[in-house]
Motif scaffolding. Structure first.
Motif, short mmCIF file in Angstrom:
data_model
loop_
_atom_site.label_atom_id
_atom_site.label_comp_id
_atom_site.label_asym_id
_atom_site.label_seq_id
_atom_site.Cartn_x
_atom_site.Cartn_y
_atom_site.Cartn_z
N GLU A 52 0.84 -1.20 0.00
CA GLU A 52 0.00 0.00 0.00
C GLU A 52 0.88 1.25 0.00
OE1 GLU A 52 -3.30 2.35 2.73
OE2 GLU A 52 -2.75 0.30 3.30
N THR A 53 1.95 1.22 0.75
CA THR A 53 2.87 2.36 0.80
C THR A 53 3.44 2.66 -0.58
OG1 THR A 53 3.40 1.92 3.11
CG2 THR A 53 5.00 3.24 1.85
N LYS A 54 3.81 1.61 -1.31
CA LYS A 54 4.32 1.81 -2.68
C LYS A 54 3.26 2.49 -3.54
CE LYS A 54 5.62 -2.48 -3.35
NZ LYS A 54 6.15 -3.68 -4.03
N TYR A 55 2.02 2.09 -3.38
CA TYR A 55 0.92 2.70 -4.13
C TYR A 55 0.85 4.21 -3.85
CZ TYR A 55 -3.77 4.07 -5.49
OH TYR A 55 -4.84 4.74 -6.04
N TRP A 56 0.84 4.58 -2.57
CA TRP A 56 0.72 6.00 -2.21
C TRP A 56 1.93 6.79 -2.68
CZ3 TRP A 56 -3.96 7.15 -1.67
CH2 TRP A 56 -4.86 6.35 -0.96
N LEU A 57 3.12 6.20 -2.57
CA LEU A 57 4.32 6.90 -3.04
C LEU A 57 4.27 7.13 -4.55
CD1 LEU A 57 7.04 5.11 -0.90
CD2 LEU A 57 6.48 7.56 -0.83
N CYS A 58 3.83 6.15 -5.30
CA CYS A 58 3.70 6.32 -6.76
C CYS A 58 2.66 7.37 -7.10
CB CYS A 58 3.36 4.99 -7.43
SG CYS A 58 4.74 3.82 -7.42
N LEU A 59 1.58 7.40 -6.34
CA LEU A 59 0.55 8.41 -6.56
C LEU A 59 1.10 9.81 -6.29
CD1 LEU A 59 -2.41 8.66 -7.44
CD2 LEU A 59 -3.04 8.53 -5.03
N VAL A 60 1.86 9.95 -5.21
CA VAL A 60 2.50 11.24 -4.91
C VAL A 60 3.45 11.61 -6.05
CG1 VAL A 60 4.18 12.38 -3.38
CG2 VAL A 60 2.26 11.09 -2.40
N ARG A 61 4.28 10.66 -6.47
CA ARG A 61 5.24 10.91 -7.55
C ARG A 61 4.55 11.41 -8.82
NH1 ARG A 61 7.15 5.56 -9.89
NH2 ARG A 61 5.05 5.76 -10.71
N ASP A 62 3.38 10.84 -9.13
CA ASP A 62 2.73 11.13 -10.40
C ASP A 62 1.72 12.28 -10.37
OD1 ASP A 62 4.20 9.03 -11.43
OD2 ASP A 62 2.57 7.58 -11.25
N THR A 63 1.43 12.82 -9.18
CA THR A 63 0.42 13.88 -9.11
C THR A 63 0.89 15.17 -8.44
OG1 THR A 63 -0.48 13.04 -7.01
CG2 THR A 63 -1.50 12.23 -9.07
N LYS A 76 12.12 14.37 -7.17
CA LYS A 76 12.04 13.08 -7.87
C LYS A 76 13.03 12.06 -7.34
CE LYS A 76 8.67 14.29 -10.49
NZ LYS A 76 7.33 13.85 -10.20
N ASP A 77 14.25 12.47 -7.02
CA ASP A 77 15.24 11.52 -6.51
C ASP A 77 14.82 10.95 -5.15
OD1 ASP A 77 16.84 11.71 -8.73
OD2 ASP A 77 18.21 13.18 -7.85
N LYS A 78 14.28 11.81 -4.31
CA LYS A 78 13.85 11.36 -2.97
C LYS A 78 12.70 10.37 -3.08
CE LYS A 78 13.74 11.22 1.49
NZ LYS A 78 14.71 10.42 2.19
N ILE A 79 11.71 10.68 -3.88
CA ILE A 79 10.55 9.79 -4.02
C ILE A 79 10.98 8.47 -4.66
CG2 ILE A 79 9.63 10.56 -6.24
CD1 ILE A 79 7.35 10.10 -3.31
N LYS A 80 11.91 8.54 -5.60
CA LYS A 80 12.43 7.32 -6.23
C LYS A 80 13.12 6.44 -5.18
CE LYS A 80 15.81 5.90 -9.70
NZ LYS A 80 16.89 6.36 -10.56
N LYS A 100 11.93 2.72 -3.91
CA LYS A 100 12.88 1.60 -3.95
C LYS A 100 12.98 0.92 -2.59
CE LYS A 100 17.59 0.37 -5.07
NZ LYS A 100 18.94 0.75 -4.82
N GLU A 101 13.07 1.70 -1.53
CA GLU A 101 13.17 1.13 -0.18
C GLU A 101 11.89 0.39 0.19
OE1 GLU A 101 14.91 0.28 3.66
OE2 GLU A 101 15.54 0.39 1.57
N ALA A 102 10.74 0.96 -0.13
CA ALA A 102 9.46 0.28 0.15
C ALA A 102 9.40 -1.05 -0.61
CB ALA A 102 8.28 1.17 -0.25
N ASP A 103 9.89 -1.06 -1.83
CA ASP A 103 9.90 -2.28 -2.62
C ASP A 103 10.84 -3.32 -2.02
OD1 ASP A 103 8.97 -3.68 -4.99
OD2 ASP A 103 11.01 -3.47 -5.74
N GLU A 104 12.02 -2.90 -1.58
CA GLU A 104 12.96 -3.83 -0.97
C GLU A 104 12.40 -4.41 0.33
OE1 GLU A 104 16.85 -2.05 -0.60
OE2 GLU A 104 16.97 -1.66 -2.76
#
Length: 117
Positions: free
Chosen positions: A75-86, A91-95, A99-103
């Motif tokens: 779920e955290t990855k979802y919200w982070l991607c939504l923040v990134r895209d809206t 950009k480097d920080k959100i990336k 990545k950390e949420a995915d790991e």
């Protein structure tokens, strides 16, 4: 590059701190408040459930809490991607956060899978 803690509990705690820092320094309009609120809740829930699982009274308890932690990580990855895209954010920080949420998600998934064997 910051060295990441080996223990998943400590890694989740560090990730929670990074999310809190990210949110506290991000300027956003009121319309995005609920997105950041959900991000904060899901990100901090990962570590809380890992800690709860480690203190569980049975293997079943442990697995259930880790499964919830895995759901929170996804779920955290979802919200982070939504923040990134809206929202206009660094950009480097959100990336790095994605990545950390995915790991973390992959580590927890591996633990849950190994418990099923």
């Amino acid at each position: 590059m910051i060295e990441k803690p080996y223990d998943i509990k400590h890694r989740c705690y560090q990730f929670s701190k990074e999310i809190i820092g990210f949110i506290s320094t991000t300027n956003y309009d009121r319309i995005y408040f609920s997105i950041f609120d959900q991000l904060l809740r899901s990100a901090t829930s990962i570590g809380a459930n890992v800690v709860e699982g480690k203190s569980g009274s049975s293997v079943k308890d442990f697995k259930n809490y880790y499964t919830i932690a895995l759901k929170s990580a996804n779920e955290t990855k979802y919200w982070l991607c939504l923040v990134r895209d809206t929202i206009s954010v660094e950009k480097d920080k959100i990336k790095d956060l994605i990545k950390e949420a995915d790991e973390i998600s992959k580590i927890i998934a591996s633990i849950v899978i190994n418990l099923q064997k």
